[in-house]
Scaffold this active site. Structure first.
Site, PDB file in Angstrom:
ATOM      1  N   LEU A 129      47.043  32.418  45.016  1.00  0.00           N
ATOM      2  CA  LEU A 129      48.281  32.119  44.288  1.00  0.00           C
ATOM      3  C   LEU A 129      48.107  30.698  43.783  1.00  0.00           C
ATOM      4  CD1 LEU A 129      51.301  33.388  46.465  1.00  0.00           C
ATOM      5  CD2 LEU A 129      50.521  34.335  44.305  1.00  0.00           C
ATOM      6  N   ASP A 130      48.598  30.434  42.573  1.00  0.00           N
ATOM      7  CA  ASP A 130      48.497  29.080  42.023  1.00  0.00           C
ATOM      8  C   ASP A 130      49.215  28.066  42.907  1.00  0.00           C
ATOM      9  OD1 ASP A 130      47.469  30.206  39.758  1.00  0.00           O
ATOM     10  OD2 ASP A 130      49.389  30.145  38.689  1.00  0.00           O
ATOM     11  N   TYR A 131      48.846  26.839  42.720  1.00  0.00           N
ATOM     12  CA  TYR A 131      49.486  25.704  43.409  1.00  0.00           C
ATOM     13  C   TYR A 131      51.016  25.747  43.245  1.00  0.00           C
ATOM     14  CZ  TYR A 131      50.411  20.720  44.336  1.00  0.00           C
ATOM     15  OH  TYR A 131      50.892  19.547  44.825  1.00  0.00           O
ATOM     16  N   THR A 134      52.854  28.360  42.415  1.00  0.00           N
ATOM     17  CA  THR A 134      53.454  29.685  42.661  1.00  0.00           C
ATOM     18  C   THR A 134      53.742  29.848  44.142  1.00  0.00           C
ATOM     19  OG1 THR A 134      52.228  30.574  40.783  1.00  0.00           O
ATOM     20  CG2 THR A 134      53.100  32.175  42.351  1.00  0.00           C
TER      21      THR A 134
END
Ligand code: URA
Length: 238
Positions: A102-104, A106
């Site tokens: 998961l993105d930073y 998100t």
């Protein structure tokens, strides 16, 4: 447990390769070179493979976490940002790691395990496991753009696979959209909205296959129960 399974479970090599090593005389048990393939492991046996003592295989464990915003899912970050591994308490002794990213920025559902085969199965794109996201985007998205996202839009030079997209709530200058995708391309949801002219303000993953984030609190981790693990495995095997 047979020695070849023990070696494979310790992550050294496949069972077949372990058998080859036994035949070549490269495996020792308690200092003695092993000369039989069917050896059953006894408690406290010390196993050496090619001169290296190997650790006991870890019990396979499965967890879900509510990743907060502002954490990376990589095990180590080049910019020294907080990492989801920091949220794993000392009571979890196994070396678990995240299945997928998961993105930073998100937040939401992350599955973690020390079972490499399980992690591969649920993250491999060929298994098309659905992931559901809630996206808060700027402006109000048109029906036309919702349809475009459903059919697929071009990101990074390639069209996205059909997705489920549902405009859930409209606010003054933003709206909430539910998006379910079965791919896992880099920053996919953000790029899909950018492709139709909207910016993602907040993004949260709420479901992976049959597993729902439910009432798990932000930053917390809990064990998946055996039914949940089995449901994920069955989905990947379909
Ligand atoms: N899509 C994104 O854009 N970011 C994520 O973290 C996951 C899916």
């Amino acid at each position: 447990m047979r020695i070849q399974k023990y070696i494979a479970d310790a992550g050294i090599c496949s069972r077949r390769k372990a058998e080859e090593m036994i035949v070549k005389g490269l495996v020792k048990v308690n200092g003695e070179t092993l000369d039989e393939l069917g050896y059953q492991m006894q408690e406290n046996d010390v196993v050496e493979v090619d001169g290296q003592v190997i650790g006991a295989p870890e019990k396979k464990v499965y967890y879900m976490m509510y990743k907060p915003r502002g954490y990376v899912t990589t095990v180590k970050d080049q910019f020294d940002r907080p990492c989801v591994m920091d949220l794993i308490g000392d009571d979890i002794k196994e070396r678990i790691y995240p299945a997928g990213r998961l993105d930073y920025h998100t937040e939401g559902l992350l599955i973690l395990s020390n079972d490499g085969a399980f992690v591969n199965a649920i993250t491999h794109p060929k298994h098309h496991i659905e992931k559901k996201y809630l996206a808060v985007i700027n402006g109000k998205i048109s029906e036309e753009d919702v349809e475009k996202l459903k059919r697929g839009v071009v990101i990074d030079g390639r069209k996205t696979a059909p997705a489920k997209v549902f405009l859930s709530e409209i606010f003054k200058d933003k709206c909430l959209v539910e998006v379910t995708i079965s791919e896992g391309r880099n920053r996919q949801v953000r790029k899909m909205f950018e492709a139709v002219g909207h910016h993602v303000i907040e993004l949260k993953r709420v479901q992976i296959g049959p597993i729902d984030l439910g009432s798990l609190k932000e930053g917390r981790i809990r064990k998946l129960n055996p039914n949940e693990v089995q449901a994920l495995i069955s989905l990947a095997e379909k």
